[in-house]
Design a protein around this motif. Structure first.
Motif, PDB file in Angstrom:
ATOM      1  N   GLY A  63      37.264 -22.430 -10.303  1.00 39.68           N
ATOM      2  CA  GLY A  63      37.101 -21.629 -11.514  1.00 39.68           C
ATOM      3  C   GLY A  63      38.002 -21.981 -12.673  1.00 39.68           C
ATOM      4  O   GLY A  63      38.001 -21.267 -13.686  1.00 39.68           O
ATOM      5  N   ILE A  64      38.768 -23.065 -12.596  1.00 40.97           N
ATOM      6  CA  ILE A  64      39.702 -23.385 -13.679  1.00 40.97           C
ATOM      7  C   ILE A  64      38.957 -23.690 -14.979  1.00 40.97           C
ATOM      8  O   ILE A  64      39.295 -23.161 -16.048  1.00 40.97           O
ATOM      9  N   GLU A  65      37.935 -24.533 -14.916  1.00 37.71           N
ATOM     10  CA  GLU A  65      37.193 -24.878 -16.127  1.00 37.71           C
ATOM     11  C   GLU A  65      36.452 -23.667 -16.683  1.00 37.71           C
ATOM     12  O   GLU A  65      36.455 -23.422 -17.898  1.00 37.71           O
ATOM     13  N   SER A  66      35.827 -22.879 -15.806  1.00 34.67           N
ATOM     14  CA  SER A  66      35.102 -21.706 -16.295  1.00 34.67           C
ATOM     15  C   SER A  66      36.065 -20.635 -16.815  1.00 34.67           C
ATOM     16  O   SER A  66      35.725 -19.868 -17.714  1.00 34.67           O
ATOM     17  N   ASP A  67      37.291 -20.574 -16.270  1.00 32.11           N
ATOM     18  CA  ASP A  67      38.304 -19.679 -16.832  1.00 32.11           C
ATOM     19  C   ASP A  67      38.570 -20.038 -18.288  1.00 32.11           C
ATOM     20  O   ASP A  67      38.678 -19.159 -19.154  1.00 32.11           O
TER      21      ASP A  67
END
Length: 696
Positions: free
Chosen positions: A611-615
């Motif tokens: 979820g880092i990119e979507s965060d």
């Protein structure tokens, strides 16, 4: 059964509940005779007392004097803490021969013994031992604050030496959980003592502990300031829905104080020594360039090291003020037990002090409460979806330990909690302990919640306060909410009267997604503002945590101002629609590649980078997922699409006064604004070039 045997029964019953907090217990004994733990006799509370007159005739006499023997014979649900005849005799003797209360000889008694009690004394004693709800021993094991039928609080704790359950430090429960037809009775070995002194007077009444601190209170004039008890100076409301509405607002204070022994351990043996210490800490805190007390430095306040002790900017006054909270907070609520928190995270609370615009931080660490504990890189991590490696989270200051709940002193209008070290707003507080993501539950924003023992209250207790009745919100059926009138909270401004209906939903279960299982909910065409907690100077993201609900929630515009005066307010960003639920199947047009196009929410569990990119995509849209810290129906809030954080501004804040206004922008008399928690996140955390902000 003798009292010693009963004490061991108490110890066995509570052992499991307190093992984590009390190293004394290593396991629960399996060979205890459980028939002694819970008894059910078919009697009422009054029957129990009458049938054991050799033990309880004195307490029953007090009940009879005010007609409560009849009440405790009738249908209802009560808890009775019943002192023995010996306990009552010892208590009455202490009242009649009291050498301290010279203003009221014999504490109002007209003669020694039971016959010397006035009706008002009988009422005070009786009602201080009765609750209009059923509270069992296991509920009290972790420490609990309970409002009695007198309207005054009692506190529970565990004696670490005997394992006995203590009521307000001194009264040990010798036989607990005697379940009866109309409630439960706990036998106690001492009358529960209540103080009728204000907090400064109660401190002075403990000369073996607080002589020097008490002198400092007097010299600074704060003794004369800590006098609030209650007020009814707030608006009335139309309560056609039948919820509980407080008729009085309790006020008070909490003092975290160094005992004479602790001061002596730091070389301070008299008031002159304490003055010198205060000079050394605060004398240069507002110096241009080097001072760390931003508010005082920014306003070019002259710090005094002289003898003008009543000057609020005198160093001795500053020292004392940083020890005082303007609300009554019992020990267990200094850091509230979040029943849905995940165990790997250290619980923390932040409280504002009487030193202008300062916070202190209290951490529950290994069963201890530590003030202003400083951990390097707190709120940051070098591991995705984890708290980070221990090497990056070294402890730079262990904090000042608070002594346990059994050491606190209870006054008419507050609590005194002893600390084991020197407490001060020194450089390492704003630059260390508070330099992290600060998350505050909504109830901490309003000190009256704690002063009135409403924070974390059970729905059963709310119903009892409401005369046994439940209200109805027209949507969920019968509900045990609390309706607050305008001007009940000093940190809340309501601009449009009855069009803004402010409710507290207490102690909800796992079917509700909330940081600490409770929430504030504002209904109607609302227009209100709340005061933000003060932060040290810096650039922060200000976030608000909420759950989205359609069609229950509303749409609102946020404003930020330097007071509750509307002329200081400026609009922040575009309106927030709290009705929008990410990935709502009712709106497939808003879902692209399993991603909500309004908030950017998608299931991080299905992504390779967790979820880092979507965060980052969500942040660009002004949103964040809920944290990993707490759960909803067994799953972390981060995995629940309706749990959201809205970034309402990213800007520089100066240490001082700020208010957030929340104004409905749609016409909906049943619209809801959900307030669960807020976050201040410094730029060194949300924009760190080496580490990630942790997901907790």
């Amino acid at each position: 059964m003798n009292s010693k045997t009963k004490t061991y029964i108490v110890k066995g019953l509570l052992g499991c509940a307190v093992m984590a907090a009390m190293p004394l217990f290593s396991s629960c004994k399996e060979d205890i005779d459980e028939s002694n733990l819970y008894t059910f006799t078919g009697e009422t509370i009054e029957d129990y007392l009458s049938n054991r007159s050799e033990q309880f005739s004195s307490f029953n006499y007090i009940l009879q004097r005010i007609g409560y023997d009849k009440i405790l014979s009738a249908y209802g649900t009560y808890t009775c803490f019943a002192p023995t005849n010996e306990a009552v005799a010892a208590y009455l003797d202490s009242l009649y021969n009291d050498p301290v209360n010279t203003d009221l000889p014999h504490n109002g008694m007209t003669a020694p013994g039971l016959e010397g009690l006035t009706d008002s004394l009988c009422e005070d004693i009786a009602l201080f031992h009765l609750l209009n709800t059923k509270v069992m021993g296991v509920d009290m094991g972790n420490g609990m604050t309970i409002k009695t039928m007198l309207g005054r609080d009692i506190n529970t704790s565990i004696d670490p030496e005997t394992g006995a359950l203590l009521i307000s430090r001194a009264s040990a429960v010798t036989s607990m959980d005697n379940e009866l037809e109309n409630g439960v009775l706990h036998e106690i070995d001492c009358v529960i003592r209540r103080s009728n002194m204000l907090i400064a007077g109660e401190m002075e009444n403990h000369p073996d502990e607080y002589t020097i601190f008490s002198q400092a209170l007097k010299l600074t004039g704060l003794t004369d300031s800590l006098t609030n008890i209650s007020t009814t100076d707030f608006d009335k409301v139309d309560n056609t829905r039948g919820f509980y509405v407080p008729e009085k607002c309790e006020l008070g204070y909490t003092i975290l104080a160094e005992t004479d022994q602790v001061l002596a351990e730091h070389g301070i043996t008299d008031i002159e020594g304490l003055k010198a210490y205060a000079d050394s800490v605060y004398g240069k805190c507002a110096e241009p360039g080097s001072g760390w007390y931003d508010y005082a430095r920014n306003h070019r306040i002259e710090i005094s090291t002289g003898t003008d002790y009543k000057n609020p900017w005198n160093t001795l006054s500053m020292f004392v003020r940083y020890h005082i909270l303007e609300c009554k907070v019992p020990y267990e609520m200094l850091v509230r037990y979040g029943t849905n928190e995940r165990g790997m995270v250290t619980p923390v609370e932040y409280h504002e002090t009487m030193l202008p615009y300062t916070l202190l931080k209290i951490t529950r660490n290994n069963g201890k409460l530590m003030v202003n504990r400083w951990i390097a890189n707190n709120s940051l991590t070098d591991r995705v979806a984890e708290l980070g490696s221990p090497s990056m989270h070294t402890v730079l200051f262990d904090g000042v330990e608070l002594q346990g709940s059994r050491f606190h002193v209870s006054a008419l209008n507050g609590y005194i909690h002893p600390v084991k070290g020197m407490l001060a707003y020194e450089w390492r507080v704003p630059n260390g302990a508070l330099h992290e993501r600060i998350r505050m539950d909504d109830t901490v924003l309003f000190g009256e919640m704690m002063s009135n023992s409403l924070r974390g209250i059970s729905t059963e207790q709310v119903k009892a306060l409401n005369g046994g009745q439940s209200g109805t919100d027209g949507r969920h059926g019968n509900c045990d909410y609390i309706r607050f009138p305008p001007r009940f909270f000093k940190n809340l401004a309501i601009y449009n009267g009855e069009d803004t209906r402010f409710y507290y939903f207490p102690h909800l279960d796992d079917g509700w997604s909330n940081y600490q299982f409770d929430e504030f909910n504002c209904m109607g065409n609302y227009d209100f503002a709340f005061r933000l907690p003060p932060m040290p100077d810096g650039t922060y993201e200000l976030r608000i945590g909420y759950t989205a609900e359609d069609p229950e929630r509303g749409m609102l515009q946020f404003y930020l101002g330097t007071s509750s005066d509307l002329t200081t307010m400026r609009a922040l960003d575009i309106p927030l629609d709290m009705r929008h639920k990410p990935l709502d199947s009712a709106h497939p047009e808003l879902i692209v590649n399993n991603t909500d196009i309004i908030t950017g929410w998608c299931d991080w569990n299905n992504q390779d980078d967790m979820g880092i990119e979507s965060d980052a995509n969500m942040r660009n849209l002004g949103y964040m997922r809920g944290p990993l810290f707490y759960t909803f129906r067994g799953n972390p809030a981060r995995s629940h699409p309706q749990d959201l954080r809205r970034i309402i501004t990213r800007q520089e804040f100066k240490q001082g006064e700020y208010w957030v206004r929340c104004k409905s922008v749609i016409e909906n008399p049943q619209g809801e604004f959900h307030l669960d928690y807020i976050e201040f996140c410094p730029e060194s955390v949300f924009n760190n070039t080496q580490y990630l902000e942790d997901m907790f």
